[in-house]
Design a protein around this motif. Structure first.
Motif, mmCIF file in Angstrom:
data_model
loop_
_atom_site.group_PDB
_atom_site.id
_atom_site.type_symbol
_atom_site.label_atom_id
_atom_site.label_comp_id
_atom_site.label_asym_id
_atom_site.label_seq_id
_atom_site.Cartn_x
_atom_site.Cartn_y
_atom_site.Cartn_z
ATOM 1 N N GLY A 143 72.790 52.535 51.650
ATOM 2 C CA GLY A 143 71.487 52.335 50.821
ATOM 3 C C GLY A 143 70.822 53.766 50.727
ATOM 4 N N SER A 144 70.291 54.212 49.728
ATOM 5 C CA SER A 144 69.854 55.298 49.096
ATOM 6 C C SER A 144 68.591 55.851 49.902
ATOM 7 N N TYR A 145 68.090 54.981 50.836
ATOM 8 C CA TYR A 145 66.891 55.287 51.698
ATOM 9 C C TYR A 145 67.514 55.191 53.182
ATOM 10 N N ASP A 146 68.594 54.689 53.304
ATOM 11 C CA ASP A 146 69.326 54.822 54.773
ATOM 12 C C ASP A 146 69.535 56.194 55.352
ATOM 13 N N GLN B 256 74.034 54.903 34.797
ATOM 14 C CA GLN B 256 74.825 55.143 36.157
ATOM 15 C C GLN B 256 76.240 55.563 35.988
ATOM 16 N N LYS B 257 76.766 56.389 36.667
ATOM 17 C CA LYS B 257 78.066 56.671 36.720
ATOM 18 C C LYS B 257 78.730 57.142 37.916
ATOM 19 N N ILE B 258 80.032 56.635 38.143
ATOM 20 C CA ILE B 258 80.817 56.786 39.550
ATOM 21 C C ILE B 258 82.162 57.622 39.204
ATOM 22 N N THR B 259 82.253 58.853 39.793
ATOM 23 C CA THR B 259 83.313 59.572 39.506
ATOM 24 C C THR B 259 84.363 59.628 40.908
ATOM 25 N N MET C 98 78.252 51.269 42.652
ATOM 26 C CA MET C 98 76.802 51.479 42.958
ATOM 27 C C MET C 98 76.112 50.422 42.020
ATOM 28 N N ARG C 99 75.005 49.989 42.714
ATOM 29 C CA ARG C 99 74.118 49.196 42.036
ATOM 30 C C ARG C 99 72.879 49.862 42.255
ATOM 31 N N GLY C 100 72.146 49.837 40.789
ATOM 32 C CA GLY C 100 70.676 50.556 40.727
ATOM 33 C C GLY C 100 69.549 49.486 41.122
ATOM 34 N N VAL C 101 68.445 49.934 40.455
ATOM 35 C CA VAL C 101 67.297 49.368 41.036
ATOM 36 C C VAL C 101 66.979 47.992 40.381
ATOM 37 N N TYR C 102 67.821 47.653 39.091
ATOM 38 C CA TYR C 102 67.591 46.414 38.541
ATOM 39 C C TYR C 102 68.521 45.456 39.097
ATOM 40 N N GLY C 103 69.566 45.824 39.644
ATOM 41 C CA GLY C 103 70.375 44.876 40.630
ATOM 42 C C GLY C 103 71.433 43.912 39.689
ATOM 43 N N ASN C 104 71.364 44.288 38.323
ATOM 44 C CA ASN C 104 72.077 43.166 37.679
ATOM 45 C C ASN C 104 73.882 43.397 37.753
ATOM 46 N N LYS C 105 74.195 44.890 37.916
ATOM 47 C CA LYS C 105 75.597 45.102 37.883
ATOM 48 C C LYS C 105 75.918 46.222 38.830
ATOM 49 N N LEU C 106 77.256 46.118 39.232
ATOM 50 C CA LEU C 106 77.914 47.167 39.874
ATOM 51 C C LEU C 106 78.495 48.107 38.862
ATOM 52 N N VAL C 107 78.422 49.120 39.075
ATOM 53 C CA VAL C 107 78.993 50.078 38.265
ATOM 54 C C VAL C 107 80.285 50.828 39.178
ATOM 55 N N PHE C 108 81.715 50.861 38.475
ATOM 56 C CA PHE C 108 82.727 51.150 39.325
ATOM 57 C C PHE C 108 83.158 52.620 39.030
ATOM 58 N N GLY C 109 83.737 53.328 39.969
ATOM 59 C CA GLY C 109 84.735 54.296 39.430
ATOM 60 C C GLY C 109 86.105 53.794 39.039
ATOM 61 N N ALA C 110 87.028 54.753 39.001
ATOM 62 C CA ALA C 110 88.104 54.491 38.238
ATOM 63 C C ALA C 110 89.287 53.824 39.322
ATOM 64 N N ASP D 106 87.142 60.561 47.937
ATOM 65 C CA ASP D 106 85.805 60.958 47.338
ATOM 66 C C ASP D 106 85.331 60.156 46.278
ATOM 67 N N CYS D 107 83.836 60.232 46.243
ATOM 68 C CA CYS D 107 83.024 59.647 45.461
ATOM 69 C C CYS D 107 81.866 60.345 45.043
ATOM 70 N N THR D 108 81.568 60.540 43.819
ATOM 71 C CA THR D 108 80.444 61.268 43.265
ATOM 72 C C THR D 108 79.693 60.172 42.220
ATOM 73 N N TYR D 109 78.252 60.189 42.551
ATOM 74 C CA TYR D 109 77.533 59.236 41.513
ATOM 75 C C TYR D 109 76.404 60.132 40.914
ATOM 76 N N ASP D 110 75.996 59.418 39.654
ATOM 77 C CA ASP D 110 75.197 59.949 39.024
ATOM 78 C C ASP D 110 74.048 58.794 38.637
ATOM 79 N N THR D 111 72.798 58.920 38.992
ATOM 80 C CA THR D 111 71.825 57.826 38.484
ATOM 81 C C THR D 111 70.369 58.563 38.459
ATOM 82 N N SER D 112 69.474 57.961 37.791
ATOM 83 C CA SER D 112 68.167 58.588 37.662
ATOM 84 C C SER D 112 67.266 57.300 38.679
ATOM 85 N N ASP D 113 67.780 56.372 39.199
ATOM 86 C CA ASP D 113 67.112 55.606 39.923
ATOM 87 C C ASP D 113 66.780 56.151 41.461
#
Lengths: 113, 114
Positions: B52-55, B2-5, B94-106, B22-29
Motif C-alpha cells: 500500500g502507498s501508505y505502508d 496510471q501507468k506501470i513500466t 497498481m490500483r488507484g484511489v477509485y479502485g475500479n481497475k488494475l493497471v498492468f505492466g507488460a 523491476d517495476c516503476t509506476y506513475d500516478t497522481s493518486d
C-alpha cells in the motif's frame, strides 16, 4: 473454496459469430472486471462492474458488451467477433478498496478466424 | 492516468540465487496499491504480494519481498532462493484511489536455470 470460474477455457470461432464467455464468482465481491492479455501489452481492462446493473467501460471496450444482472455473474459478449479480438481473456473480482486482492478466473483463450 | 513500466522483457537466474524484477509506476493518486502476480505457463494469475502507498514497511510474503521506494515510484519484486518452479511471467500492477481497475505492466518472463 473461493474462486472465479470462467467458461469456456478455449474457444475457436469464425468472424461475425456471436459468442458469450461466462464468469461467476462465489465471494460476494462488488467489483468484477474483464481483461484481455496480449503479448507486450500486459492485461488491459475491457469493462468493469461495481455492482448489479452498474457497468462501465475500461480501456479497450470496443467490440464487447457486458451485463450484470446478478452479483455473482458477469458475462462477456462479443456480438460480432473479429480476428483482432483473438486474445487471452480474464475475468476478475475483488472487494472495494485499493488493498483488495483481485481474484482471477482461469482464463479463456479465444481465437477468431 | 496510471501507468506501470516493466523494463525487463526477460530475465535468467541461477537456481538458489536471488533475483530482482523491476517495476516503476506513475500516478497522481495519493492512495494506491501495488500488486505482483505470477503467471505460469498454465496461464492462471497467482497473487504474490501487495504494497500500500501508505505502508511504512516493505511487504514480505515468504520468499517474496517488495522493495518499495515511494519517492522514486518503484516497486521491485525480490525473489530469494529461486526455484525451478519460479519460472513464469511476472506482472506488476497498481490500483488507484477509485479502485475500479488494475493497471498492468507488460510483464517480465523469468527463467530459472538449474
Amino acid at each position: 473454496e473461493a474462486q472465479v470460474t470462467q467458461n469456456p477455457r478455449y474457444l475457436i470461432t469464425v468472424t461475425g459469430k456471436k459468442l458469450t464467455v461466462t464468469c461467476s464468482q462465489n465471494m460476494n465481491h462488488e467489483y468484477m472486471s474483464w481483461y484481455r492479455q496480449d503479448p507486450g501489452l500486459g492485461l488491459r481492462q475491457i469493462y468493469y462492474s461495481m455492482n448489479v446493473e452498474v457497468t462501465d467501460k475500461g480501456d479497450v471496450p470496443e467490440g464487447y458488451k457486458v451485463s450484470r444482472k446478478e452479483k455473482r455473474n458477469f458475462p462477456l459478449i462479443l456480438e460480432s467477433p473479429s480476428p483482432n479480438q483473438t486474445s487471452l481473456y480474464f475475468c476478475a473480482s475483488h472487494n472495494l478498496g485499493t488493498r483488495a486482492e483481485a481474484f482471477f478466473g482461469q482464463g479463456t483463450r479465444l481465437t477468431v478466424v | 492516468a496510471q501507468k506501470i513500466t516493466q523494463t525487463q522483457p526477460g530475465m535468467f537466474v541461477q537456481e538458489k540465487e536471488a533475483v530482482t524484477l523491476d517495476c516503476t509506476y506513475d500516478t497522481s493518486d495519493q492512495s494506491y496499491g501495488l500488486f505482483w502476480y505470477k503467471q505460469p505457463s498454465s496461464g492462471e494469475m497467482i497473487f504474490l504480494i501487495y504494497q500500500g502507498s501508505y505502508d511504512e514497511q516493505n511487504a514480505t510474503e515468504g520468499r517474496y519481498s517488495l522493495n518499495f521506494q515511494k519517492a522514486r515510484k518503484s516497486a521491485n519484486l525480490v525473489i530469494s532462493a529461486s526455484q525451478l518452479g519460479d519460472s513464469a511471467m511476472y506482472f506488476c500492477a497498481m490500483r488507484g484511489v477509485y479502485g475500479n481497475k488494475l493497471v498492468f505492466g507488460a510483464g517480465t518472463i523469468l527463467r530459472v536455470k538449474s
